[in-house]
Design an enzyme around this catalytic site. Structure first.
Site, PDB file in Angstrom:
ATOM      1  N   LYS A 121       0.827  -1.204   0.000  1.00 33.09           N
ATOM      2  CA  LYS A 121       0.000   0.000   0.000  1.00 33.09           C
ATOM      3  C   LYS A 121       0.866   1.261   0.000  1.00 33.09           C
ATOM      4  O   LYS A 121       0.655   2.172  -0.801  1.00 33.09           O
ATOM      5  CB  LYS A 121      -0.931  -0.005   1.221  1.00 33.09           C
ATOM      6  CG  LYS A 121      -1.846   1.208   1.303  1.00 33.09           C
ATOM      7  CD  LYS A 121      -2.780   1.125   2.498  1.00 33.09           C
ATOM      8  CE  LYS A 121      -2.039   1.401   3.786  1.00 33.09           C
ATOM      9  NZ  LYS A 121      -2.952   1.507   4.950  1.00 33.09           N
ATOM     10  N   ASP A 139      -6.183   0.596   0.371  1.00 27.52           N
ATOM     11  CA  ASP A 139      -6.419   0.867   1.786  1.00 27.52           C
ATOM     12  C   ASP A 139      -7.819   0.377   2.157  1.00 27.52           C
ATOM     13  O   ASP A 139      -8.499  -0.260   1.347  1.00 27.52           O
ATOM     14  CB  ASP A 139      -6.257   2.359   2.075  1.00 27.52           C
ATOM     15  CG  ASP A 139      -7.254   3.227   1.315  1.00 27.52           C
ATOM     16  OD1 ASP A 139      -8.146   2.671   0.626  1.00 27.52           O
ATOM     17  OD2 ASP A 139      -7.146   4.462   1.398  1.00 27.52           O
TER      18      ASP A 139
END
Length: 212
Positions: A121, A139
């Site tokens: 991420k 996310d």
């Protein structure tokens, strides 16, 4: 409607609704985004933006932060939660940037993944926002919304969601698309309250209509 068609319609609608979507972490140098992303784990971006002001005032460069005592870093970042582990990762990461990359953040995805505290991420966020390269940041908002909309089917593991989205999201749209999902997830398709489907720009094409 195929998932590719749904993806393109979703991108277009969100682009119209949130034309200026961008990262909500404040930074003016790549290494600062790297620090903020680590601090943002289980913490709001708004709080991170306040905390890093004090951190950068005391340690304004990669070299300064690399040389800092980890306990001093921890004392400053403690309000973001998980202070000891975040401080250790930031310290170790800055040391590598200083000693290996001449105080610069590498623009290679795999090199980013090797930095302490950097996962897919974070690496994707850096690649997209700093270097303008194709990126999909999975996310919690991205995972929740893409499942609700129907772009992915019951997938909750971040890497699997990312891989599924790469198949249907045009590479040049990925980074901004994920920023728009964050805004939409905070304002409309919320997690802690019932989603506000009545004011959602996707309500007629959403596969789940707000039902998890």
């Amino acid at each position: 409607m195929t998932k590719q068609e749904l993806a393109l319609k979703t991108i277009a609608r969100l682009k119209e609704a949130y034309p200026d979507a961008a990262c909500t972490l404040d930074y003016n140098e790549a290494w600062k985004l790297l620090v903020s992303v680590r601090l943002a784990a289980q913490c709001t971006d708004a709080r991170v933006n306040v905390v890093v002001e004090g951190l950068y005032e005391k340690y304004p460069t990669v070299a300064a932060l690399a040389a800092a005592d980890v306990n001093d870093i921890e004392a400053i970042v403690r309000p973001c939660g998980l202070g000891p582990s975040k401080a250790r990762d930031i310290s170790a990461c800055m040391k590598i940037l200083h000693e290996t990359y001449n105080d610069h953040v590498p623009d290679d995805f795999n090199a980013l993944l090797k930095l302490p505290g950097v996962g897919r991420k974070s690496a994707n966020l850096i690649m997209g926002d700093v270097f303008g390269k194709p990126a999909i940041v999975t996310d919690t908002h991205c995972i929740r919304l893409t499942n609700r909309i129907g772009l992915v089917d019951g997938i909750k593991e971040p890497k699997k969601v990312e891989m599924a989205l790469w198949k249907i999201i045009p590479p040049e749209e990925g980074s901004d698309f994920c920023h728009r999902l964050v805004i939409h997830g905070r304002e409309v398709c919320t997690a802690r309250t019932h989603p506000y489907c009545d004011k959602c720009c996707l309500q007629d094409i959403c596969g789940k209509h707000g039902v998890d």
